[in-house]
Scaffold this active site. Structure first.
Site, PDB file in Angstrom:
ATOM      1  N   SER A 143      -3.266  -1.113   5.302  1.00  0.00           N
ATOM      2  CA  SER A 143      -3.464  -1.864   4.181  1.00  0.00           C
ATOM      3  C   SER A 143      -1.940  -2.842   4.618  1.00  0.00           C
ATOM      4  CB  SER A 143      -2.224  -1.436   3.454  1.00  0.00           C
ATOM      5  OG  SER A 143      -1.980  -1.338   2.529  1.00  0.00           O
ATOM      6  N   TYR A 156       4.276   5.388   1.554  1.00  0.00           N
ATOM      7  CA  TYR A 156       3.012   5.011   1.851  1.00  0.00           C
ATOM      8  C   TYR A 156       3.126   3.110   2.535  1.00  0.00           C
ATOM      9  CZ  TYR A 156      -1.076   2.470   0.416  1.00  0.00           C
ATOM     10  OH  TYR A 156      -2.668   1.506   0.218  1.00  0.00           O
TER      11      TYR A 156
END
Ligand SMILES: NC(=O)c1ccc[n+]([C@@H]2O[C@H](COP(=O)([O-])OP(=O)(O)OC[C@H]3O[C@@H](n4cnc5c(N)ncnc54)[C@H](O)[C@@H]3O)[C@@H](O)[C@H]2O)c1
Length: 251
Positions: A143, A156
């Site tokens: 990401s 995350y």
């Protein structure tokens, strides 16, 4: 479009979002698909859509954080299609944004278990099979939050940064064995289960405003990058992270 005729491709997190669209694109290019996801109903729906797009397909219910499930996923690919050429290790979960002092240990364990250990387990079993065949191409989903970060995203962001380290290390493990391992780092992508949630719409709007191209990405933008990284066109590329974010991290 690159021809993937007869190539056997695993896609994890294939029920919705980026995984679903990438599976459809591979099917349109002639690949045989092994779809893996923890969600069975939407997984079977995706399998029907892939079949309608002309691809031979099997859905394997898989929790990527469980070793036995991932081992089974790879063995099903080999049982059904005889080999494994490409894998898109994409299953992942978001984290509810909150500062580290307020993050329960279970949420950390869950994010790391699915997003990081899940990718490690996939690499472990996929590479074992690819070694027997003399090669393959693997793409892991990281990401932009693995490249930069944001407040409230400790679990995350750590999991997605970890995917980049994992990608480099495993690429080096097998650089001479014909297995290429790369990562894709999506920016804000609209129309996925994660980003369609009502409670993240404000964050998505902010992400759009901060994206130099002035729009969010679409799942197809990621599918195109993944297919290139799996294709012979990228044959000298391994251990790399390809950021697909409309310029977000170029600031
Ligand atoms: N959409 C974005 O803006 C964006 C941005 C950067 C990175 N990503 C990453 O892209 C990947 C795909 O996300 P998406 O946006 O398509 O979301 P999504 O929720 O539509 O897809 C994620 C899929 O993973 C599956 N999944 C969750 N836990 C699993 C588990 N334990 N085992 C197997 N499958 C599991 C879900 O059922 C779902 O089908 C994720 O890794 C996510 O972190 C997404």
């Amino acid at each position: 479009m690159t021809d993937f005729a007869g190539k056997v491709v695993i896609v994890t997190g294939a029920s919705t979002g980026l995984g679903r669209q990438t599976a459809l694109r591979f099917a349109e290019a002639g690949a045989h698909l092994v779809l893996a996801d923890i969600e069975t109903v939407s997984g079977e729906e995706t399998a029907h859509a892939v079949s309608a797009a002309g691809g031979e397909v099997v859905f394997v219910r898989t929790d990527v954080s469980r070793n036995a499930d991932v081992e089974h996923m790879v063995s099903e690919a080999v049982r059904k299609f005889g080999r494994l050429d490409c894998a898109f290790n994409n299953a992942g979960i978001a984290q509810r944004g909150r500062p580290v002092a307020e993050l329960p240990e279970e949420e950390w364990d869950r994010a790391i278990g699915v997003n990081l250990k899940g990718v490690w387990l996939c690499l472990k079993h996929e590479c074992a099979q690819m070694l027997k065949q003399g090669g393959g191409a693997i793409v892991n989903t990281s990401s932009i939050m693995g490249v930069v970060s944001g407040p409230g995203l400790s679990a995350y962001s750590a999991s997605k940064s970890g995917v980049l380290g994992l990608t480099r290390s495993v690429a080096l493990d097998y650089a001479t064995a014909g297995i290429r391992v790369n990562a894709v780092c999506p920016g804000g992508i609209a129309n996925t289960a994660i980003t369609n949630r009502a409670d993240v719409q404000d964050a998505m709007e902010s992400l759009k405003m901060a994206t130099p191209m002035g729009r969010l990405g679409e799942p197809d933008d990621i599918a195109s990058a993944v297919m290139w990284l799996c294709s012979p066109a990228s044959r000298f590329v391994t251990g790399q992270a390809l950021t697909v974010d409309g310029g977000f991290t170029a600031w």
